[in-house]
Motif scaffolding. Structure first.
Motif, short mmCIF file in Angstrom:
data_model
loop_
_atom_site.label_atom_id
_atom_site.label_comp_id
_atom_site.label_asym_id
_atom_site.label_seq_id
_atom_site.Cartn_x
_atom_site.Cartn_y
_atom_site.Cartn_z
N LYS A 157 3.67 -2.43 -17.54
CA LYS A 157 3.12 -3.24 -16.56
C LYS A 157 3.39 -4.67 -16.65
O LYS A 157 3.24 -5.35 -15.98
CB LYS A 157 1.37 -3.42 -16.49
CG LYS A 157 1.06 -1.87 -16.10
CD LYS A 157 1.25 -1.72 -14.71
CE LYS A 157 0.69 -0.21 -14.21
NZ LYS A 157 1.20 0.19 -12.92
N ARG A 213 10.26 -0.47 -11.10
CA ARG A 213 9.75 0.61 -10.82
C ARG A 213 10.79 1.82 -10.63
O ARG A 213 12.11 1.55 -10.39
CB ARG A 213 9.23 0.59 -9.44
CG ARG A 213 7.82 0.13 -9.33
CD ARG A 213 7.27 -0.15 -8.00
NE ARG A 213 5.53 -0.54 -8.30
CZ ARG A 213 5.03 -0.55 -7.31
NH1 ARG A 213 5.12 0.18 -6.08
NH2 ARG A 213 3.70 -1.06 -7.48
N LEU A 214 10.41 3.10 -10.70
CA LEU A 214 11.34 4.32 -10.26
C LEU A 214 11.62 4.22 -9.08
O LEU A 214 10.45 4.72 -8.13
CB LEU A 214 10.84 5.41 -11.09
CG LEU A 214 11.07 5.77 -12.55
CD1 LEU A 214 10.67 7.14 -12.90
CD2 LEU A 214 12.24 5.38 -13.10
N GLY A 222 12.64 5.65 -5.41
CA GLY A 222 12.61 6.94 -5.09
C GLY A 222 11.36 7.78 -5.55
O GLY A 222 11.50 9.09 -5.36
N ARG A 250 3.23 6.20 -0.04
CA ARG A 250 2.02 6.02 0.54
C ARG A 250 1.17 6.97 0.91
O ARG A 250 -0.13 7.15 0.49
CB ARG A 250 2.21 4.95 1.32
CG ARG A 250 0.66 4.45 2.22
CD ARG A 250 -0.19 3.84 1.47
NE ARG A 250 0.21 2.72 0.77
CZ ARG A 250 0.05 1.58 1.09
NH1 ARG A 250 -0.32 1.41 2.50
NH2 ARG A 250 0.47 0.53 0.60
N TYR A 264 1.42 9.23 -16.87
CA TYR A 264 1.39 8.00 -16.08
C TYR A 264 1.64 8.39 -14.65
O TYR A 264 0.79 8.04 -13.49
CB TYR A 264 2.25 7.01 -16.66
CG TYR A 264 2.52 5.74 -15.38
CD1 TYR A 264 2.05 4.60 -15.88
CD2 TYR A 264 3.19 6.01 -14.41
CE1 TYR A 264 2.25 3.69 -14.76
CE2 TYR A 264 3.44 5.01 -13.45
CZ TYR A 264 2.86 3.65 -13.82
OH TYR A 264 3.00 2.63 -12.95
N1 ACO Z 1 7.52 3.79 -10.49
C1 ACO Z 1 6.25 3.39 -11.36
N2 ACO Z 1 5.03 2.94 -11.01
C2 ACO Z 1 4.98 3.19 -9.62
C3 ACO Z 1 5.81 3.71 -8.69
C4 ACO Z 1 7.04 3.97 -9.13
N3 ACO Z 1 8.03 4.13 -8.23
N4 ACO Z 1 5.06 3.66 -7.31
C5 ACO Z 1 3.67 3.44 -7.61
N5 ACO Z 1 3.64 2.97 -8.98
C6 ACO Z 1 2.27 2.75 -9.61
C7 ACO Z 1 1.96 1.48 -9.34
O1 ACO Z 1 2.56 0.54 -10.22
C8 ACO Z 1 0.68 1.56 -9.15
O2 ACO Z 1 0.08 1.51 -10.44
P1 ACO Z 1 -1.49 0.97 -10.77
O3 ACO Z 1 -2.59 1.74 -10.07
O4 ACO Z 1 -1.62 1.16 -12.29
O5 ACO Z 1 -1.55 -0.58 -10.55
C9 ACO Z 1 0.24 2.85 -8.56
O6 ACO Z 1 1.38 3.70 -8.95
C10 ACO Z 1 0.00 2.91 -7.08
O7 ACO Z 1 1.03 2.09 -6.39
P2 ACO Z 1 1.12 1.44 -5.27
O8 ACO Z 1 1.89 0.47 -5.29
O9 ACO Z 1 -0.35 0.71 -4.81
O10 ACO Z 1 1.39 2.22 -4.23
P3 ACO Z 1 1.69 2.20 -2.72
O11 ACO Z 1 1.13 3.36 -1.92
O12 ACO Z 1 1.21 0.96 -2.09
O13 ACO Z 1 3.38 2.02 -2.44
C11 ACO Z 1 5.54 3.07 -2.70
C12 ACO Z 1 4.11 3.36 -2.24
C13 ACO Z 1 5.74 1.60 -1.99
C14 ACO Z 1 6.48 3.93 -1.92
C15 ACO Z 1 5.70 2.83 -4.24
O14 ACO Z 1 5.43 4.00 -4.73
C16 ACO Z 1 7.09 2.28 -4.52
O15 ACO Z 1 7.12 1.11 -4.58
N6 ACO Z 1 7.96 3.21 -4.85
C17 ACO Z 1 9.50 2.95 -5.28
C18 ACO Z 1 9.99 2.36 -3.83
C19 ACO Z 1 10.27 3.57 -3.02
O16 ACO Z 1 10.87 4.86 -3.48
N7 ACO Z 1 10.11 3.55 -1.57
C20 ACO Z 1 10.60 4.42 -0.57
C21 ACO Z 1 9.27 5.01 0.05
S1 ACO Z 1 9.60 6.34 1.00
C22 ACO Z 1 10.40 5.70 2.59
O17 ACO Z 1 10.28 4.52 2.81
C23 ACO Z 1 11.17 6.50 3.13
#
Ligand code: ACO
Length: 428
Positions: A295, A300-301, A303, A307, A352
């Motif tokens: 944190k 972030r990973l 892909g 949401r 996690y």
């Molecule tokens: N790697 C590590 N941790 C993650 C990731 C990730 N890819 N995604 C979410 N988390 C964690 C967050 O840190 C958070 O942790 P916490 O509860 O300890 O604070 C928890 O998981 C929830 O994450 P949020 O950001 O609140 O989830 P949200 O629904 O707002 O976001 C999103 C979704 C934007 C897709 C997010 O998972 C992300 O950033 N992923 C990486 C980017 C990505 O692949 N985007 C493509 C989405 S698909 C599309 O648009 C076609």
């Protein structure tokens, strides 16, 4: 099910009617909330907010279900081509053979760009991001077709729709050609939608070019799985801009801009960059999984996570299988595919990721396929936009035709300073 919920704020109790969807989803109709109680809802990121009723796409993030107009994505991906899917999304029904033929013929009449549009490409920097070019040129279409932009005229809307679907591949391929200093290649209407795009991307006037049918098939699949995804960020943007009666070109250009963000469509590009980084760093997947969990780091990973999907992304399943097939068929040994598989394995068993229900999303493997097709990384999101186009247009049309259509205008909870006296310049 009860037909209303009760909400009490202080001495005031108000009834909030319940709205049921065809898949038993339940919504609270809060249309009268502010008038009756003075309160508004606050839902940052719209996690719990239904912005509209919609009959286009159903998805169940818990069960990993995605359906366009009631048809499962798995069946559509196995049986249709992208143009058929575009018809389905726009018209609500699968086309008959004759309807599909007419639709294809209509599209073919609009594939070329006005010659003057080619001059725009001279004005862009050679290294301009093709998403910025795509958004700009789509918006600029309105300057060429100013006589058919009436959002209340069905024949104008139809013409804009066909122009967009037919011209976006040409606009996109031109953006790529510009970036590599090659001549822009005209569309060829004897080819199908995906073949035509590939020939505009990869052929040069000096040589014969044959489209590889395996490549066209893989592209077709990618476009299908991206074609719609209900009220995501870019689609909501398209609906919002359109709700102000902005024309279809302006609304779609705004959708492209929204999609360019790395948390949305830009994630496929960011995902390949991440896999490359891991490869160059010796392929230590565990190190990057640990970093994603840390944190104190913003890493972030890419892909991973979605949401809405909290069990698996059905599109990712289809794409992973297609990716595997394509790489085997073409005897391609892409090390980043191996890294992606390893990463998925590690993350899926890590507490996690399990706890937070983070699974590979559509972008995790799509980049590997794009690479195998020879598509450069900066074009990945452009292909996503090409795929999402019929979905955006279907939503724009649905929003326009909705009987309760109003301009989108959310409220806020103001947290700034309360009223204060103006301070003249010499007193600050
Ligand atoms: N790697 C590590 N941790 C993650 C990731 C990730 N890819 N995604 C979410 N988390 C964690 C967050 O840190 C958070 O942790 P916490 O509860 O300890 O604070 C928890 O998981 C929830 O994450 P949020 O950001 O609140 O989830 P949200 O629904 O707002 O976001 C999103 C979704 C934007 C897709 C997010 O998972 C992300 O950033 N992923 C990486 C980017 C990505 O692949 N985007 C493509 C989405 S698909 C599309 O648009 C076609």
């Amino acid at each position: 099910m009860a037909d209303a919920a009760k909400l009490t704020i202080g001495d005031t109790t108000t009834e909030l009617p319940l709205v049921a969807g065809s898949e038993d989803e339940v919504g609270l109709d809060i249309a009268k909330l502010r008038a009756e109680t003075g309160a508004v809802t606050l839902d940052e990121g719209f996690v719990n907010t239904g912005s509209t009723r919609s009959a286009i796409t159903f998805l169940d993030g818990e069960k990993g279900i995605l359906r366009y107009r009631g048809y499962a994505i798995e069946q559509l991906a196995a049986n249709c081509d992208f143009v058929e899917i575009a018809y389905l999304l726009l018209h609500g029904e699968l086309p008959s053979a004759g309807q599909l033929d007419d639709f294809r013929t209509d599209l073919r009449q609009h594939t070329m760009l006005h010659e003057d549009m080619r001059k725009f490409y001279d004005g862009f920097q050679h290294n301009a991001h093709p998403m910025a070019i795509l958004s700009s040129v789509i918006h600029a279409l309105s300057t060429f077709y100013a006589d058919s932009l009436d959002v209340n005229n069905p024949s104008d809307v139809h013409r804009c729709t066909m122009r967009l679907l037919a011209k976006v591949p040409t606009i996109a391929a031109y953006a790529h050609k510009k970036s590599i200093g090659q001549p822009l290649v005209y569309p060829k209407n004897n080819l199908n939608y995906c073949e035509n795009f590939l020939q505009m991307m990869f052929s040069v006037p000096a040589e014969q070019y044959e489209v590889d049918p395996v490549h066209a098939e893989a592209l077709n699949l990618l476009l299908i799985v991206h074609a719609d995804h209900e009220q995501n960020c870019s689609t909501s943007t398209v609906r919002m801009v359109g709700s102000a009666d902005a024309d279809l070109f302006a609304s779609i250009a705004a959708g492209v801009a929204a999609l360019s963000g790395p948390l949305h469509g830009g994630a496929n590009e960011a995902c390949v960059a991440m896999l490359e980084r891991i490869r160059e760093d010796g392929g230590d997947v565990d190190k990057y999984v640990a970093m994603a969990k840390d944190k104190t780091k913003s890493f972030r990973l890419m892909g991973f996570g979605h949401r809405v999907y909290k069990s698996f992304d059905p599109r990712a399943k289809i794409i992973k299988a297609a990716c595997d097939k394509l790489l085997k068929q073409q005897k391609i040994n892409d090390p980043i595919f191996g890294i992606a598989q390893k990463l998925e394995e590690v993350a899926l068993t890590d507490e996690y990721f399990v706890e937070r229900q983070l699974y590979p999303n559509v972008d995790f493997y799509s980049g590997v396929i794009y690479r195998a097709l020879g598509i450069p990384v900066e074009m990945f999101t452009v292909l996503f936009a090409m795929g999402r186009l019929p979905g955006w247009i279907a939503h724009w049309q649905e929003m326009r035709q909705s009987p309760g259509k109003r301009i989108y205008r959310p409220r806020q909870i103001y947290i700034g300073p309360t009223e204060r006296e103006f301070v003249p310049m010499d007193k600050r």
